[in-house]
Enzyme design. Sequence first.
Site, PDB file in Angstrom:
ATOM      1  N   ASP A 128      53.149   8.914 -33.272  1.00 18.36           N
ATOM      2  CA  ASP A 128      54.044   9.994 -32.883  1.00 18.36           C
ATOM      3  C   ASP A 128      53.266  11.299 -32.759  1.00 18.36           C
ATOM      4  OD1 ASP A 128      56.217   8.295 -32.934  1.00 18.36           O
ATOM      5  OD2 ASP A 128      56.711   8.750 -35.021  1.00 18.36           O
ATOM      6  N   LYS A 129      53.772  12.194 -31.945  1.00 16.96           N
ATOM      7  CA  LYS A 129      53.092  13.471 -31.711  1.00 16.96           C
ATOM      8  C   LYS A 129      52.737  14.174 -33.020  1.00 16.96           C
ATOM      9  CE  LYS A 129      53.784  18.011 -29.568  1.00 16.96           C
ATOM     10  NZ  LYS A 129      54.690  18.856 -28.748  1.00 16.96           N
TER      11      LYS A 129
END
Length: 544
Positions: free
Chosen positions: A137-138
């Site tokens: 995930d970012k």
Amino acid sequence: MTATLHFQVMNEAGQRLDRVLSLRLAELSRGAIQKAIAAGHCHIDGLAVTAAAYKLRAGQEVRLELPPAGNPLQAEAAELDVLWHDERLLVCNKPAGLTVHPCPSCPEGTLVHRLLFHFPQLARLDGLRPGIVHRLDKDTSGLLLVALDEATRLRLSQAFARREVHKTYLALVQGVPPDSGQCREAIGRHPTAKIKMAVVPEARGGKAALSQWRVLWAAPDRSFALLAVRIHTGRTHQIRVHMQHVGHPLLGDALYAPEAVRRRAPRQMLHAWDMALAHPWSGRPMHFSCPLPQDMLDTAVIQASRMQRLVVTGNPGCGKSSVCAALDAAGIPVISADAIVHELYAPRGAMSQWLAHRRDDLLAKDGSVDRALLRPAMRQDAVLRKDVEHMAHALVRDRVAAFWEEAEAQGHAVAAAEIPLYYECGWHVKTFVPQPLCLCITCPQTMRRQRVMMSRGWSAAHFDELESWQWPEQRKAAASALCLENTGSPEQMQEAVQALLTDLHQRQDAARAALRHELRAISCAPCPPMPPCSSIPCPCTEHP
């Protein structure tokens, strides 16, 4: 990448065109070959064939011409933390806040753009995710594995599908779960929030998932903990969903944590920490680890560094109030147990109202508690004394706890409570969390007796009575973490208070440094083994 393939069908007669081509071009995925066939890049006996399922016949001439990969991505010169690489693959440390590959909401400035700058050979791979075999995930940091050619990408993808790549994460979670545990709930799309995942039964489309955790460290106040979490499956948001489901959401998780937990960290506190796999070509065992990033260390230290709660105690006449006045003058919030009791005994105070229903003969005309009547009554009636002390002590304790919480919420580093009967009430034994430091003010008894007789008009008998209700000064001093002798001038006492505050700040700094060192050492140590999975069938043995 091979640009042209030309061969005559021999033993491949009767087989599908796409299967034969994928066997001869192992560096390309079958999907890529099917796209090339559909685009008209394959000719059989000089005629274009666009059906991937076409069955070959013996003696046919097959020619596949692949145009140069036209990857539209542009390399971007930006920092890339590469931990290891060879000609086939690399392992990098992705920082939090960096998207792995382009998407409609983030077409530029991704990890892939940086990879293309540092490893130009990735431009030979098609698509918007060249070399990417898994993702983070970012706002998740840590280890990411990247293939540098298509053949390696295929092999790594197969290894992930067979659960042969073992990944363990570090997570800061709310509260402290059991020392080890697991969550096996299936995960699927949230029924109403499109950007979220949720625990969804397999009968409703959820996919089997298994996460295991082990507690590596817990905050002294038990408000959060550092976990090692191993995922046996790679479902989207798996750790975030599973930990929220078991009641321990990640600090800072904007999607799955309650608002109060979100505010405890600048981003979701999740870090890809440890990875083990076999090299896709040599089969050599490979192991990588990446310690906690700075922002997770900072968050843990800040959240664990609670305001220093200070109890000021001592026997009658020692100068507790003078010390507290000096603390107040130095900007330290201070509360007095005696002042709280005065409010409780005042007209319409909680204690005066309570006594009105039990012993209204102990009240003054204005409705306040008459202490001159209360003291002898308590001396004569042990039950009354016990009830009054129990009631008053509980009310004072709650007010002090609320005072400390409010002072901490306001950002104070230190707050003090003057509590003469701190030890006598038993409050030094796990009453307040976190446990306060106790400062005992000492002074010879003869000097203390003289002080109260002159300043308060006490008789010697009254002093001796109150003194008898308290621990001896020597015992209090021995039980306290700090002592301040108050036998000198007011100026000397002021200097002692300033030295005390300096000592408290140094203690806080030392505690933060020690915690930072401890957490860094934990994340640099080998990944701990997880307990065996229970007898329930484990998704990690299932191959898609």
